[in-house]
Design an enzyme around this catalytic site. Sequence first.
Site, mmCIF file in Angstrom:
data_model
loop_
_atom_site.group_PDB
_atom_site.id
_atom_site.type_symbol
_atom_site.label_atom_id
_atom_site.label_comp_id
_atom_site.label_asym_id
_atom_site.label_seq_id
_atom_site.Cartn_x
_atom_site.Cartn_y
_atom_site.Cartn_z
ATOM 1 C CB ALA A 163 -0.945 -0.173 1.189
ATOM 2 C CB THR A 191 3.406 -6.541 0.339
ATOM 3 O OG1 THR A 191 2.264 -5.804 0.677
ATOM 4 C CG2 THR A 191 3.188 -7.004 -1.189
ATOM 5 N N GLY A 195 2.472 -14.601 -0.400
ATOM 6 C CA GLY A 195 2.489 -15.286 -1.782
ATOM 7 C C GLY A 195 2.479 -14.173 -2.943
ATOM 8 C CB ALA A 197 -2.244 -14.917 -4.569
ATOM 9 C CB ALA A 305 5.563 7.429 11.850
ATOM 10 C CG ASP A 373 4.447 1.053 15.950
ATOM 11 O OD1 ASP A 373 4.192 0.104 16.849
ATOM 12 O OD2 ASP A 373 5.769 1.240 15.295
ATOM 13 N NE ARG A 433 -6.292 -17.130 3.434
ATOM 14 C CZ ARG A 433 -5.515 -16.088 3.020
ATOM 15 N NH1 ARG A 433 -5.427 -14.998 3.966
ATOM 16 N NH2 ARG A 433 -4.654 -15.923 2.067
ATOM 17 C CD GLU A 572 -2.713 -6.608 8.054
ATOM 18 O OE1 GLU A 572 -3.117 -7.552 9.031
ATOM 19 O OE2 GLU A 572 -1.673 -6.860 7.361
ATOM 20 C CB ILE A 588 -2.350 -8.807 -2.992
ATOM 21 C CG1 ILE A 588 -1.383 -9.796 -2.133
ATOM 22 C CG2 ILE A 588 -1.462 -8.118 -4.363
ATOM 23 C CD1 ILE A 588 -0.406 -8.890 -1.644
#
Length: 606
Positions: A163, A191, A195, A197, A305, A373, A433, A572, A588
């Site tokens: 990102a 990332t 994998g 994908a 940061a 953070d 999952r 995320e 992704i």
Amino acid sequence: MSNLSRRNFITGGAIAALGGTLAIAGCAPKGESSSTVAGAAGEGAQAWTGTANGKGGELTVEVITEGDSIARINPLKSRESYGVGTAGIDVLSDLIVKNQTLNVDMVTGATVSSMAFLTAVSDAVDASGMKSSEWKKREKAVPQAPEGLTTDVDVVVVGAGGAGYAAALTAAEAGKNVVLLEKLGIVGGDTILSGGAMAVPNNWFQKRDGIEDSVEKMAEDMIVGGDHVGDPDLVNVICEGAYGAMEWLIFNGGVAWQPYERFFGGHSVIRSLIPEGNEGSGIICKLDKRAEGLKNLKVCRNTKADELVQDASGAVVGLKATNTATGETYDFKAKAVILAAGGFGSNVEMRMKYNPEMDEKILSTDSVGATGDCHVMAEKIGANLIDMQYIQTYPTCDTQTGALLYVGNMRLENRAICINKEGDRFVEEMERRDVISNAIKEQTDGIGYMIFNQDGLDHTDIATVNAAEMDGLFGRGQLAKGETIAEACEPFGIDAAELQKTVEKWNGYCKDGADPDFNYRAALNPIEGGPYYILAYKPSVHYTMGGLHINTDAQVLDSDAAPIPGLFAAGEQAGHKMGTNRLGSCSITDVFVFGRVAGANAAALA
């Protein structure tokens, strides 16, 4: 969205040695110098070798000396992960040669590889007759900030993962001066560990293979897969922007894709592209190279940061940061700040604050930098955190280290079945999952196993791409091989007779074309004939669905759902997109879609 031009296409050539051994000449025995190195260094140069155990196995280096100095360091044998371990090695090699010292810190994010490399180099230095102990007492060398770094910029981006790179590059391509901060010594975040994908509806492979898909179908899969908790508007942005983000990665980033797709659990159709190399490094390393070529974008590693800066009206107008290597502090002034620092999967205390079940007993696949953070930093100025209790585990992870098992992708290749110690199947292998993870917890010892055979393995490139992982799993007793099912079962104490029946039943279902036990939704492939393999696994924390509340423009919202001027978030870092559970390969897509959205909107403010 910027216009795409095929003139900007950068071909994605094969990435050498991904997960494998560097194919360089063999090394001289320990303590023995080679002959004079012809043409490689100055007159009288000699080569010395050193060896240590890295994260990927044996690591051997060649140190070229000229008199009492080190002229160059070459890796002769390395299975350290591309873009992670290799990046750490590159940093240390550069510091050692330029500063003629072994007094260097380990590279954060690649600590194990760094330690192994320094040990191997020290071994070679000792073999040359010099003393590594004395070299380690020399003046300390630390990585420096990028040349030409200024604190007065248009856009500051925090977090150099997918990102962050998408946001920073998009803003830079719009002509803005951008600084990208990464607190670790390497870039990539989660990332690069993934994998890679990427779920893309209506992609060219689907059209080639006659698979019907749509933006609406993918959005429905994501909403249902997250139990209708995710924000449909945010989900629609992801699905509608997927194809454009994929094109941007190709034409602007030089990313290449494998000529096939992969089916992930919870999706209604196969739609996930796989990057060349089968790892996220196939994306991140290309984007990092692209960033290096832009004069108006500076990537600052080892830079954490600390605090968001606001003006009297409450708008975010900058950020305070610290270079953890040099100790230097920065007070960046900017028109916009984008937070893209990932989740908090590696922060056990924070996990337990929002979900007490996610304690220290559950390991994590995440980067060591995924500590939340920026969640805390943004919350201090009034940003709203949302869905923080929803934490996903990935089902097939290393029972000892918690790392995601790429050999476990035999399941996603439709070439393995999931079994327990009693030899029985206990879940549909292509389920969500969270469903598989919860089912594993109910099995003996909280461990699951998968069985596949040589024929199934040969139908994939998993053994080739993940050779180092397989060797490590064999060595630690987490992967077993046998000519018969009984032989493969023995190391784990699995009921061989029952598993034999289970495999025979499965093979029958494959012939019939239906699985009445669990309604298997993908291609049914039999497991007939040895050698057989059995892999042990258990769930690890993999993704945090919660984060900063954003709108469809990637603006961070306060507790009243009002945008905080000048503050954006993506990937995320931002929550309320995935709901209770994330479908594989949607992350992704999310990081590159919302990363670009954040970058474009931040640039519009500057």
